[in-house]
Design an enzyme around this catalytic site. Structure first.
Site, PDB file in Angstrom:
ATOM      1  N   CYS A  58     -45.431  -2.088   9.385  1.00  0.00           N
ATOM      2  CA  CYS A  58     -46.268  -2.139   8.188  1.00  0.00           C
ATOM      3  C   CYS A  58     -45.660  -3.084   7.163  1.00  0.00           C
ATOM      4  O   CYS A  58     -44.451  -3.036   6.908  1.00  0.00           O
ATOM      5  CB  CYS A  58     -46.351  -0.761   7.535  1.00  0.00           C
ATOM      6  SG  CYS A  58     -47.384   0.365   8.452  1.00  0.00           S
ATOM      7  N   LEU A  71     -33.151   0.697  17.412  1.00  0.00           N
ATOM      8  CA  LEU A  71     -31.764   0.238  17.319  1.00  0.00           C
ATOM      9  C   LEU A  71     -31.331  -0.558  18.554  1.00  0.00           C
ATOM     10  O   LEU A  71     -30.273  -0.314  19.118  1.00  0.00           O
ATOM     11  CB  LEU A  71     -30.818   1.406  17.019  1.00  0.00           C
ATOM     12  CG  LEU A  71     -30.939   1.946  15.585  1.00  0.00           C
ATOM     13  CD1 LEU A  71     -30.036   3.157  15.377  1.00  0.00           C
ATOM     14  CD2 LEU A  71     -30.600   0.865  14.549  1.00  0.00           C
ATOM     15  N   GLN A  93     -51.875  -3.191  16.774  1.00  0.00           N
ATOM     16  CA  GLN A  93     -51.728  -1.734  16.856  1.00  0.00           C
ATOM     17  C   GLN A  93     -52.867  -1.089  16.068  1.00  0.00           C
ATOM     18  O   GLN A  93     -53.024  -1.356  14.870  1.00  0.00           O
ATOM     19  CB  GLN A  93     -50.382  -1.273  16.298  1.00  0.00           C
ATOM     20  CG  GLN A  93     -50.148   0.219  16.569  1.00  0.00           C
ATOM     21  CD  GLN A  93     -48.879   0.774  15.953  1.00  0.00           C
ATOM     22  OE1 GLN A  93     -48.640   0.581  14.763  1.00  0.00           O
ATOM     23  NE2 GLN A  93     -48.081   1.472  16.738  1.00  0.00           N
ATOM     24  N   ALA A 111     -49.471  -1.226  12.042  1.00  0.00           N
ATOM     25  CA  ALA A 111     -50.514  -0.211  12.194  1.00  0.00           C
ATOM     26  C   ALA A 111     -51.740  -0.684  11.410  1.00  0.00           C
ATOM     27  O   ALA A 111     -51.686  -0.830  10.189  1.00  0.00           O
ATOM     28  CB  ALA A 111     -50.010   1.121  11.647  1.00  0.00           C
ATOM     29  N   TYR A 133     -48.769  10.499  12.859  1.00  0.00           N
ATOM     30  CA  TYR A 133     -50.080  10.079  12.365  1.00  0.00           C
ATOM     31  C   TYR A 133     -51.164  10.829  13.143  1.00  0.00           C
ATOM     32  O   TYR A 133     -50.859  11.662  14.002  1.00  0.00           O
ATOM     33  CB  TYR A 133     -50.201   8.556  12.413  1.00  0.00           C
ATOM     34  CG  TYR A 133     -49.160   7.911  11.509  1.00  0.00           C
ATOM     35  CD1 TYR A 133     -49.173   8.166  10.138  1.00  0.00           C
ATOM     36  CD2 TYR A 133     -48.130   7.127  12.021  1.00  0.00           C
ATOM     37  CE1 TYR A 133     -48.202   7.647   9.290  1.00  0.00           C
ATOM     38  CE2 TYR A 133     -47.152   6.592  11.179  1.00  0.00           C
ATOM     39  CZ  TYR A 133     -47.196   6.853   9.819  1.00  0.00           C
ATOM     40  OH  TYR A 133     -46.231   6.352   8.982  1.00  0.00           O
ATOM     41  N   SER A 193     -41.999  -5.200  17.473  1.00  0.00           N
ATOM     42  CA  SER A 193     -42.501  -3.846  17.242  1.00  0.00           C
ATOM     43  C   SER A 193     -43.430  -3.856  16.020  1.00  0.00           C
ATOM     44  O   SER A 193     -43.201  -4.625  15.080  1.00  0.00           O
ATOM     45  CB  SER A 193     -41.299  -2.924  16.996  1.00  0.00           C
ATOM     46  OG  SER A 193     -41.603  -1.591  17.296  1.00  0.00           O
ATOM     47  N   PRO A 194     -44.477  -3.022  16.039  1.00  0.00           N
ATOM     48  CA  PRO A 194     -45.378  -3.011  14.891  1.00  0.00           C
ATOM     49  C   PRO A 194     -44.650  -2.590  13.620  1.00  0.00           C
ATOM     50  O   PRO A 194     -43.898  -1.608  13.636  1.00  0.00           O
ATOM     51  CB  PRO A 194     -46.434  -1.968  15.286  1.00  0.00           C
ATOM     52  CG  PRO A 194     -45.795  -1.143  16.356  1.00  0.00           C
ATOM     53  CD  PRO A 194     -44.843  -2.039  17.067  1.00  0.00           C
TER      54      PRO A 194
HETATM   55  C1  LIG Z   1     -40.757  -1.847   7.780  1.00  0.00           C
HETATM   56  C2  LIG Z   1     -41.149  -1.033   8.959  1.00  0.00           C
HETATM   57  C3  LIG Z   1     -42.485  -0.748   9.199  1.00  0.00           C
HETATM   58  C4  LIG Z   1     -42.878  -0.028  10.338  1.00  0.00           C
HETATM   59  N1  LIG Z   1     -44.205   0.149  10.610  1.00  0.00           N
HETATM   60  C5  LIG Z   1     -44.587   0.669  11.801  1.00  0.00           C
HETATM   61  C6  LIG Z   1     -45.943   0.631  12.212  1.00  0.00           C
HETATM   62  O1  LIG Z   1     -46.808   0.091  11.529  1.00  0.00           O
HETATM   63  N2  LIG Z   1     -46.256   1.206  13.413  1.00  0.00           N
HETATM   64  C7  LIG Z   1     -45.303   1.772  14.219  1.00  0.00           C
HETATM   65  O2  LIG Z   1     -45.629   2.279  15.288  1.00  0.00           O
HETATM   66  N3  LIG Z   1     -44.005   1.768  13.864  1.00  0.00           N
HETATM   67  C8  LIG Z   1     -43.624   1.203  12.698  1.00  0.00           C
HETATM   68  N4  LIG Z   1     -42.292   1.110  12.384  1.00  0.00           N
HETATM   69  C9  LIG Z   1     -41.295   1.531  13.386  1.00  0.00           C
HETATM   70  C10 LIG Z   1     -40.859   0.307  14.217  1.00  0.00           C
HETATM   71  O3  LIG Z   1     -41.940  -0.238  14.960  1.00  0.00           O
HETATM   72  C11 LIG Z   1     -39.725   0.667  15.175  1.00  0.00           C
HETATM   73  O4  LIG Z   1     -40.220   1.607  16.100  1.00  0.00           O
HETATM   74  C12 LIG Z   1     -38.513   1.253  14.452  1.00  0.00           C
HETATM   75  O5  LIG Z   1     -38.181   0.469  13.316  1.00  0.00           O
HETATM   76  C13 LIG Z   1     -37.289   1.338  15.370  1.00  0.00           C
HETATM   77  O6  LIG Z   1     -36.967   0.066  15.883  1.00  0.00           O
HETATM   78  P1  LIG Z   1     -35.783  -0.855  15.234  1.00  0.00           P
HETATM   79  O7  LIG Z   1     -34.521  -0.026  15.235  1.00  0.00           O
HETATM   80  O8  LIG Z   1     -35.712  -2.054  16.155  1.00  0.00           O
HETATM   81  O9  LIG Z   1     -36.202  -1.234  13.838  1.00  0.00           O
HETATM   82  C14 LIG Z   1     -41.899   0.442  11.239  1.00  0.00           C
HETATM   83  C15 LIG Z   1     -40.545   0.198  10.962  1.00  0.00           C
HETATM   84  C16 LIG Z   1     -40.168  -0.550   9.865  1.00  0.00           C
HETATM   85  C17 LIG Z   1     -38.714  -0.860   9.641  1.00  0.00           C
END
Ligand SMILES: Cc1cc2nc3c(=O)[nH]c(=O)nc-3n(C[C@H](O)[C@H](O)[C@H](O)COP(=O)(O)O)c2cc1C
Length: 357
Positions: free
Chosen positions: A25, A303, A101, A59, A184, A22-23
């Site tokens: 930052c 999650l 992304q 992103a 955004y 997943s993307p």
């Molecule tokens: C450190 C961090 C940076 C993130 N940056 C982005 C991002 O750049 N673009 C985006 O769409 N979501 C971003 N997210 C959301 C994640 O892509 C993901 O949708 C979210 O963490 C839920 O998934 P998970 O429970 O597997 O972490 C970010 C999440 C984290 C933890």
């Protein structure tokens, strides 16, 4: 047989499995120049070595003012594409599909890195700027008051996404994802609670979705036909009177007609008063609803941490792929472990063969 480890194909791009990074930052452009550096190469590269099917950048801003923080990645010039080349090449060399992304942070731009306080405006003396948005409504107290884009400035956003998509292809990315989630810029246009415009980019559903549809069409035209375009949506923003599941399904139908190959189904982020309860797989029902009702491939995210859980999501047809964030930060080799748990045969990096489980 594991479905999670069955290859998945979008247009001419085949991915070795259905586990996508997943993307995320990284806020790691130390010079505030948006240029990828060693951190991005190692961070993204490790997850390709770890066995993911697709590795997506964070992103990546299509204009300088579209960055969330001054330390975000950008792709607003050819020099930015050049700096991303090594990451895309390395990811592909290690068996994963490199994806980027493309993003514009809208009114949530110009905030400090999370570990420097996050959640407020960066002072211009420290590299901050005035964000642009559909309407002059700050996200929350402490955030900058955004400038409401003129109609001409909105059209320039479409051009910026298109130019970024063309550069992404030249940098070696095999898929682009348009970020229209998490409050955004593109999401701000979708929601009646953040878009109070009276020009053709506001008003009714057609007006509020116009920018996203125009961006997607322009990105589709600028990116090779044989490679996929993805869109991330906040399928619900969890606020009465705001953007919701039915809106997302209708938009997904239009995006499909515009050439989108997969909708990455996330949620929330547009309004601080949102009522969100996160539990394992909490966004999977969104991926299922969009997949079933719009007839388009979807990604589930949020999650997802256990091999059996990820397997069940794709095996039951709730989504075509899973995207994983934090679990893959904790363990870049999660796909290799999951393959062992699910008894799937996967190729290990030859350098690591003596460690094969
Ligand atoms: C450190 C961090 C940076 C993130 N940056 C982005 C991002 O750049 N673009 C985006 O769409 N979501 C971003 N997210 C959301 C994640 O892509 C993901 O949708 C979210 O963490 C839920 O998934 P998970 O429970 O597997 O972490 C970010 C999440 C984290 C933890």
């Amino acid at each position: 047989m594991s479905v999670l480890f069955t290859p998945v194909r979008l247009r001419d791009l085949e991915m070795r499995n259905r586990i996508w990074v997943s993307p995320m930052c990284e806020y790691s452009c130390e010079q505030q120049d948006g240029l990828a550096n060693e951190w991005h190469l190692v961070h993204l590269g490790s997850r390709a070595v770890g066995g993911a099917g697709l590795v997506m950048t964070e992103a990546t801003a299509v204009t300088p003012e579209g960055r969330i923080s001054p330390h975000d990645l950008g792709i607003w010039s050819d020099a930015h594409a050049d700096a991303l080349c090594p990451s895309a090449r390395f990811i592909e060399a290690h068996g994963a599909a490199p994806a980027i992304q493309l993003a514009h942070a809208g009114r949530k731009a110009s905030t400090p890195r999370p570990w420097e306080g996050g959640g407020k405006a960066v002072d211009p003396s420290e590299g901050g700027w005035t964000p642009g948005a559909p309407s002059a409504l700050p996200y929350a107290p402490g955030y900058a008051e955004p400038h409401a884009y003129t109609t001409a400035e909105v059209r320039a956003v479409v051009d910026a996404f298109a130019a970024a998509a063309a550069r992404s292809a030249r940098a070696g990315f095999r898929a682009v994802e348009v970020h229209a989630a998490h409050g955004y810029l593109l999401h701000e246009f979708l929601s009646p609670l953040t878009n109070q415009r009276t020009d053709e980019y506001g008003g009714d559903f057609d007006g509020r979705t116009r920018l996203v549809v125009e961006v997607v069409r322009a990105v589709r035209d600028s990116f090779p036909r044989e490679l996929p375009v993805l869109v991330r949506l906040s399928v619900s923003e969890y606020v009465e009177g705001g953007w919701g599941v039915d809106d997302s399904v209708e938009l997904a139908c239009r995006l499909k007609a515009a050439g989108v190959d997969l909708v990455d189904c996330s949620s929330g982020g547009n309004l601080p008063q949102q009522r969100l309860q996160a539990y394992p797989g909490y966004q999977v029902p969104f991926a299922r609803a969009v997949r079933e009702r719009a007839g388009i491939a979807t990604g589930a995210v949020g999650l997802i941490t256990a091999p059996e859980q990820a397997e069940a999501i794709v095996a039951s047809g709730e989504a075509d792929v899973v995207l994983m964030g934090r679990e893959l930060l904790r363990n870049p080799y999660w796909p290799l472990h999951a393959a062992r748990v699910l008894r799937a045969e996967v190729e290990w990096p030859k350098q690591y063969l003596r460690a094969k489980l």
